[in-house]
Design a protein around this motif. Structure first.
Motif, PDB file in Angstrom:
ATOM      1  N   ALA A   1     -23.024   8.094  23.011  1.00 50.23           N
ATOM      2  CA  ALA A   1     -23.326   6.721  23.417  1.00 50.23           C
ATOM      3  C   ALA A   1     -22.155   6.117  24.187  1.00 50.23           C
ATOM      4  N   THR A   2     -22.498   5.284  25.165  1.00 50.42           N
ATOM      5  CA  THR A   2     -21.478   4.563  25.921  1.00 50.42           C
ATOM      6  C   THR A   2     -20.943   3.417  25.057  1.00 50.42           C
ATOM      7  N   LYS A   3     -20.006   2.660  25.596  1.00 50.15           N
ATOM      8  CA  LYS A   3     -19.474   1.510  24.870  1.00 50.15           C
ATOM      9  C   LYS A   3     -20.553   0.475  24.581  1.00 50.15           C
ATOM     10  N   ARG A   4     -21.570   0.461  25.420  1.00 46.64           N
ATOM     11  CA  ARG A   4     -22.693  -0.468  25.219  1.00 46.64           C
ATOM     12  C   ARG A   4     -23.753   0.105  24.278  1.00 46.64           C
ATOM     13  N   GLY A   5     -23.539   1.318  23.781  1.00 42.04           N
ATOM     14  CA  GLY A   5     -24.481   1.935  22.858  1.00 42.04           C
ATOM     15  C   GLY A   5     -25.658   2.613  23.527  1.00 42.04           C
TER      16      GLY A   5
ATOM     17  N   GLU B   1     -31.757   9.027  28.196  1.00 38.55           N
ATOM     18  CA  GLU B   1     -32.971   9.334  27.432  1.00 38.55           C
ATOM     19  C   GLU B   1     -33.301  10.827  27.387  1.00 38.55           C
ATOM     20  N   HIS B   2     -33.090  11.544  28.495  1.00 38.49           N
ATOM     21  CA  HIS B   2     -33.472  12.961  28.476  1.00 38.49           C
ATOM     22  C   HIS B   2     -32.601  13.773  27.508  1.00 38.49           C
ATOM     23  N   ILE B   3     -31.404  13.307  27.232  1.00 37.94           N
ATOM     24  CA  ILE B   3     -30.557  13.980  26.234  1.00 37.94           C
ATOM     25  C   ILE B   3     -31.184  13.822  24.853  1.00 37.94           C
ATOM     26  N   LEU B   4     -31.636  12.637  24.530  1.00 36.33           N
ATOM     27  CA  LEU B   4     -32.292  12.399  23.230  1.00 36.33           C
ATOM     28  C   LEU B   4     -33.552  13.248  23.085  1.00 36.33           C
TER      29      LEU B   4
ATOM     30  N   ALA C   1     -31.455   4.705  26.754  1.00 33.37           N
ATOM     31  CA  ALA C   1     -31.993   4.224  25.477  1.00 33.37           C
ATOM     32  C   ALA C   1     -30.827   3.674  24.661  1.00 33.37           C
ATOM     33  N   TYR C   2     -31.104   2.670  23.854  1.00 32.82           N
ATOM     34  CA  TYR C   2     -30.068   2.063  23.021  1.00 32.82           C
ATOM     35  C   TYR C   2     -30.008   2.783  21.680  1.00 32.82           C
TER      36      TYR C   2
END
Length: 146
Positions: free
Chosen positions: A16-20, A24-27, A8-9
């Motif tokens: 978040a990764t460098k790409r943001g 999803e399961h963490i969220l 997920a963005y």
């Protein structure tokens, strides 16, 4: 290596990764918990399907060791019918840990039946004896002794 987890963005998320992107399961686990996951916590998929992020399929594990224990117990339950059983490192049979010896190695515990350890030791000793005798014969031949 491509991950099969849904992403997920969420660019402002601490994980978040460098790409943001955030897995999803963490969220979903953080939303159910009502706060960010504690450091070292991992999310376990009960059905082992990385794409199934339903609340009833996720378990928050306090650390990696607990997560590995869940996988070990799930495998024991599937293969032996008892989540408490362990697999013999030598004969590969599942059995009650009370009937086995536990040996501690660098990457974890190995459970072995006492009879299996005796068979393995006697086989190892006989193989080494044959190797020692062959080596001795080679050394004697090199010295010129028959």
């Amino acid at each position: 290596m491509k991950s099969r987890y849904k992403l997920a963005y969420v660019p402002n998320h601490p994980n978040a990764t460098k790409r943001g992107q955030v897995i999803e399961h963490i969220l979903i686990a953080e939303k159910a918990l009502g706060k960010p996951l504690p450091p070292g916590a991992e999310v376990h998929h009960v059905d082992e399907n990385k794409a199934n992020n339903r609340n009833d399929n996720l378990v928050i594990c306090p650390n990696h060791a607990y997560h590995q224990l869940l996988h070990l117990r799930m495998r024991a339950l599937c293969e032996s019918g008892n989540p408490n059983y362990r697999r013999c490192h030598i004969c590969k049979a599942w059995d009650n840990p009370d009937n086995m010896r536990c040996y501690f190695y660098g990457r974890g515990n190995h459970y072995m039946h006492p009879a299996c350890t005796v068979r393995k030791a006697s086989r190892w000793n006989s193989e080494n004896k044959a190797r020692r005798n062959a080596s001795y014969a080679v050394r004697q031949k090199a010295k010129g002794i028959k």
